[in-house]
Design a protein around this motif. Structure first.
Motif, short mmCIF file in Angstrom:
data_model
loop_
_atom_site.label_atom_id
_atom_site.label_comp_id
_atom_site.label_asym_id
_atom_site.label_seq_id
_atom_site.Cartn_x
_atom_site.Cartn_y
_atom_site.Cartn_z
N ARG A 1 51.88 69.25 30.05
CA ARG A 1 51.20 69.01 28.77
C ARG A 1 49.75 68.57 28.99
N LEU A 2 49.48 67.97 30.17
CA LEU A 2 48.12 67.54 30.44
C LEU A 2 47.20 68.74 30.67
N ALA A 3 47.82 69.85 31.04
CA ALA A 3 47.00 71.03 31.33
C ALA A 3 46.70 71.83 30.07
N ALA A 4 47.56 71.75 29.09
CA ALA A 4 47.38 72.57 27.89
C ALA A 4 46.53 71.84 26.85
N PRO A 5 45.41 72.41 26.43
CA PRO A 5 44.55 71.74 25.45
C PRO A 5 45.28 71.50 24.12
N GLY A 6 45.02 70.38 23.56
CA GLY A 6 45.62 70.05 22.25
C GLY A 6 47.11 69.82 22.32
N SER A 7 47.66 69.52 23.53
CA SER A 7 49.12 69.35 23.66
C SER A 7 49.60 68.04 23.06
N GLY A 8 48.67 67.13 22.87
CA GLY A 8 49.10 65.84 22.31
C GLY A 8 49.21 64.78 23.38
N LEU A 9 49.14 65.13 24.67
CA LEU A 9 49.17 64.15 25.75
C LEU A 9 47.86 64.28 26.50
N ALA B 1 46.88 58.84 26.81
CA ALA B 1 47.04 58.69 25.35
C ALA B 1 47.99 59.76 24.84
N GLU B 2 48.72 59.44 23.82
CA GLU B 2 49.65 60.41 23.25
C GLU B 2 49.51 60.41 21.74
N SER B 3 49.58 61.59 21.21
CA SER B 3 49.47 61.70 19.76
C SER B 3 50.67 61.04 19.10
N LEU B 4 50.43 60.29 18.04
CA LEU B 4 51.54 59.63 17.33
C LEU B 4 52.04 60.48 16.17
N GLU B 5 51.32 61.57 15.89
CA GLU B 5 51.67 62.35 14.68
C GLU B 5 53.12 62.81 14.64
N PRO B 6 53.66 63.39 15.75
CA PRO B 6 55.07 63.83 15.66
C PRO B 6 56.00 62.65 15.37
N TYR C 1 55.18 59.78 13.87
CA TYR C 1 55.00 59.33 12.49
C TYR C 1 55.78 60.21 11.54
N ALA C 2 55.76 61.50 11.84
CA ALA C 2 56.51 62.42 10.97
C ALA C 2 57.99 62.05 10.98
N GLU C 3 58.47 61.72 12.20
CA GLU C 3 59.88 61.37 12.30
C GLU C 3 60.19 60.08 11.55
N VAL C 4 59.28 59.10 11.71
CA VAL C 4 59.46 57.83 11.01
C VAL C 4 59.53 58.09 9.50
N ALA C 5 58.63 58.95 9.03
CA ALA C 5 58.63 59.23 7.59
C ALA C 5 59.95 59.84 7.16
N ARG C 6 60.49 60.72 8.02
CA ARG C 6 61.75 61.35 7.67
C ARG C 6 62.87 60.31 7.60
N VAL C 7 62.89 59.46 8.64
CA VAL C 7 63.93 58.42 8.67
C VAL C 7 63.82 57.52 7.44
N ARG C 8 62.57 57.19 7.11
CA ARG C 8 62.37 56.33 5.94
C ARG C 8 62.91 56.96 4.68
N ALA C 9 62.62 58.21 4.54
CA ALA C 9 63.11 58.92 3.36
C ALA C 9 64.63 58.84 3.30
#
Lengths: 223, 438
Positions: free
Chosen positions: B62-70, B139-144, B146-154
């Motif tokens: 993932r470190l090699a792929a741009p925009g991978s989130g890591l 650093a790692e993107s939190l977006e995925p 956060y999406a999961e947290v939102a789902r669980v919250r729902a």
């Protein structure tokens, strides 16, 4: 005998007073508890007849006040209803017996006489001193078994002395207890009646039932 | 209503607790991932010819792929390295930790997505014996996440709303079921008020049986009292007729016979007295508090000892400890007073009173047993029922024992109890009172 009647109903009070007077009592009257309490504390009464349902101070309170002031004369209560609650309260306050209204005077009189007898320490209606026997129910007097005739006053005098047998009774006490308040108090009269009583009880003069204690009074011996 | 609010609050609190627990656990997991990345970078890194620290090969694709989130970077004074994935991401971590220190930070990338960054300060030993300081960052993107947290919250929200609604519905049903007997009670009471019914029914649930039992006792007592008043009034009117007629006769004949007139008056007075006595005692049947019988019996003993002091009977009272019964004090004194008075009146020297509780499997509260005994002549068996009956009607009554006994009998009856006359072990009469429990 000096009797205090505490009763608020005038008709009943006057009737009782008249009946007791004719039975030989000296009667004091009170129409309410306050008056009654005062009379009981201040006058030398021998017995009180108290109605429990009085205006102002209740009969119960008057009785309690007397007992608190160490007045030990017997008290007969008149209860309006035949209620044991009232009777128990009255006896608990210091009364000695009760009569429930309506009553016959004979019943009240019998109770009063019994109470007087008991307060004199006699447990039987028959009072005895030597050869003298006095039946407080029938008001008969016998000496050595033979009935003798006494006038009403002579009987009252003898009864008083016998109820207090063994005690010295002063002339002034006799005047107070045997005469109405407003009567002229002449101690000579008592001496005269004692003399007559002695002659009737002991015509031969050999028994001497009534002892004279000079300056103190008279005494009848207690068996 | 209060219960419903409580339930909803509880559901809300539970959902919130689950949510924050889930968030905490998730954040910790993210941290662990970043820590592992940083350690892996150090393991793979070496100093290049420009004096930078650079990982030799990237173990994490993932470190090699741009925009991978890591993303990763190694920063030093002599230049820095960035993972290919960070190219153009605008990664901008600012923490400058000391040597050996780890620092966490939240940051935003150029596209606005949120990342969690971990920075670690290290000192690198050089071959020439010197050292150089680096900061290694991952650093790692939190977006995925956060999406999961939102789902669980729902999910949690929906779940707790559904749970709350179900609880409310259940509560409503339970209340309706519980209230049903109360509705029935209400309608039965209304029926009684309207006179369509005399007493409440008997098949009540346990929780209501006490109340309905007491209500029935109250109603029965009331009815009995009413009947007694009617009887008393009837008796009174009826029994006054005779002496009134006699008086009228005496007056009309013009007799001036005071004695006879007085006798009639006495008689009327006696009748009034007798009926008053019967009418006065309560026997209200109302639900009364328990009366400990020891004290009133003692009061009566003391009072009667005074009244009968000539005779001085020995009055012994034996009361079982704690004996109590729901009876009006006045009624009890009247009942026991009359019987104890009789015993004192007829005894030779001895009177004995006993009181104890009386139990039965059907009663929740015990009944009362009273025994009054004396050593007098006693009452002949053939006389017993007559003595109790005497005074049942005023115009047959005679003052004396009859009135006392019949009053006592009527009080006992007002409490659904009975009077019984027997022989005493003292040799005289024994009068027993049995008042039932409830």
């Amino acid at each position: 005998m000096r009797l205090l009647i505490v009763e608020d109903e005038p008709a009943l009070r006057e009737t009782l007073a008249r009946q007791f007077r004719s039975a030989g009592f000296v009667v004091d009257l009170a129409a309410d508890g306050v008056d009654g309490e005062f009379s009981g504390k201040e006058y030398p009464i021998d017995i009180a007849v108290v109605d429990l349902g009085l205006p102002g101070k209740s009969g119960l309170e008057a009785i309690r006040a007397w007992r608190k002031a160490d007045k030990s004369f017997p008290v007969l209560i008149l209860t309006a209803r035949d209620s044991w609650q009232e009777k128990v309260a009255g006896l608990d306050a210091g009364a000695d017996d009760y009569v429930t209204k309506p009553f016959r005077f004979e019943e009240v009189l019998a109770r009063v006489q019994a109470l007087l007898r008991r307060s004199g320490g006699w447990s039987q209606p028959m009072l005895k001193s030597g050869a003298i026997e006095l039946d407080s129910r029938s008001q008969e007097v016998r000496v050595a078994g033979a009935a003798i005739e006494l006038t009403a006053f002579e009987y009252r005098l003898l009864e008083y002395l016998m109820l207090h047998a063994g005690q010295v009774v002063s002339k002034s006490e006799l005047t107070e207890k045997l005469y109405e308040q407003d009567f002229e108090r002449d101690s000579n009269t008592i001496e005269v009646f004692i003399g007559r009583l002695r002659r009737k009880l002991d015509p031969d003069g050999n028994r001497q039932p009534i002892e004279t204690l000079r300056g103190r009074g008279y005494r009848i011996a207690r068996d | 209503m209060t219960l419903a609010l409580l339930l909803l609050t509880a559901a809300g609190v539970a959902a919130w607790g689950l949510d924050s627990m889930y968030r905490d656990l998730g954040l910790r997991a993210r941290q662990d991932v970043l820590d592992a990345q940083v350690i892996a970078l150090i393991a793979a890194a070496d100093i290049d010819d420009q004096g930078r620290l650079v990982p030799g090969n990237l173990a994490e694709p993932r470190l090699a792929a741009p925009g991978s989130g890591l993303y990763a970077e190694i920063v030093s004074s002599s230049g820095s390295w960035r993972s290919p994935s960070a190219l153009g991401s605008g990664l901008n971590l600012a923490a400058v930790p000391a040597i050996g220190e780890r620092r966490l930070e939240f940051a935003r990338l150029a596209d606005g997505s949120r990342v969690l960054g971990l920075s670690l300060g290290i000192r690198w030993e050089l071959e020439d014996g010197g050292s150089r300081d680096f900061i290694i960052r991952a650093a790692e993107s939190l977006e995925p996440w956060y999406a999961e947290v939102a789902r669980v919250r729902a999910w949690l929200l929906t779940g707790s709303i559904v749970l709350g609604l179900m609880l409310l519905a259940g509560l409503g049903v339970a209340l309706r079921i519980a209230m049903k007997p109360l509705d029935r009670l209400e309608s039965q009471i209304a029926d009684i008020e309207a006179g369509r019914r005399e007493l409440l029914g008997f098949d009540w649930p346990r929780e209501l049986a006490g109340v309905t039992g007491n209500l029935n006792a109250l109603l029965t007592g009331d009815r009995k009292r009413l009947e007694r008043y009617r009887t008393t009034l009837g008796n009174l009117a009826h029994s006054l007729k005779t002496p009134l007629a006699a008086l009228r006769g005496l007056i009309e004949c013009g007799h001036d016979d005071r004695e006879s007139s007085l006798r009639q008056l006495d008689r009327m007075q006696e009748i009034v007295q007798h009926q008053l006595k019967r009418a006065v005692f309560g026997g209200t049947g109302a639900v009364m508090t328990d009366l400990a019988v020891q004290e009133p019996l003692e009061q009566l003993r003391v009072a009667l000892a005074k009244v009968y002091s000539d005779k001085a009977p020995v009055i012994t009272t034996a009361v079982a400890p704690g004996t109590a019964y729901p009876i009006d004090t006045g009624d009890f004194l009247e009942l026991a007073g009359n019987l104890l008075d009789n015993a004192c009146k007829y005894c030779k020297t001895e009177v004995a009173v006993r009181a104890m509780a009386w139990t039965s499997a059907d009663w929740r509260r015990p009944g009362l047993l009273l025994d009054f005994e004396d050593d007098g002549r006693g009452i002949e068996p053939s006389e017993r029922s007559r003595v109790l009956e005497r005074g049942a009607r005023a115009d047959e009554s005679v003052a004396g024992q009859g009135i006392g006994l019949s009053v006592a009998r009527e009080i006992a009856a007002a409490y659904s109890g009975a009077l019984e006359i027997g022989e005493s072990r003292l040799g005289g009469a024994r009068v027993s009172v049995r008042l039932p429990g409830r």
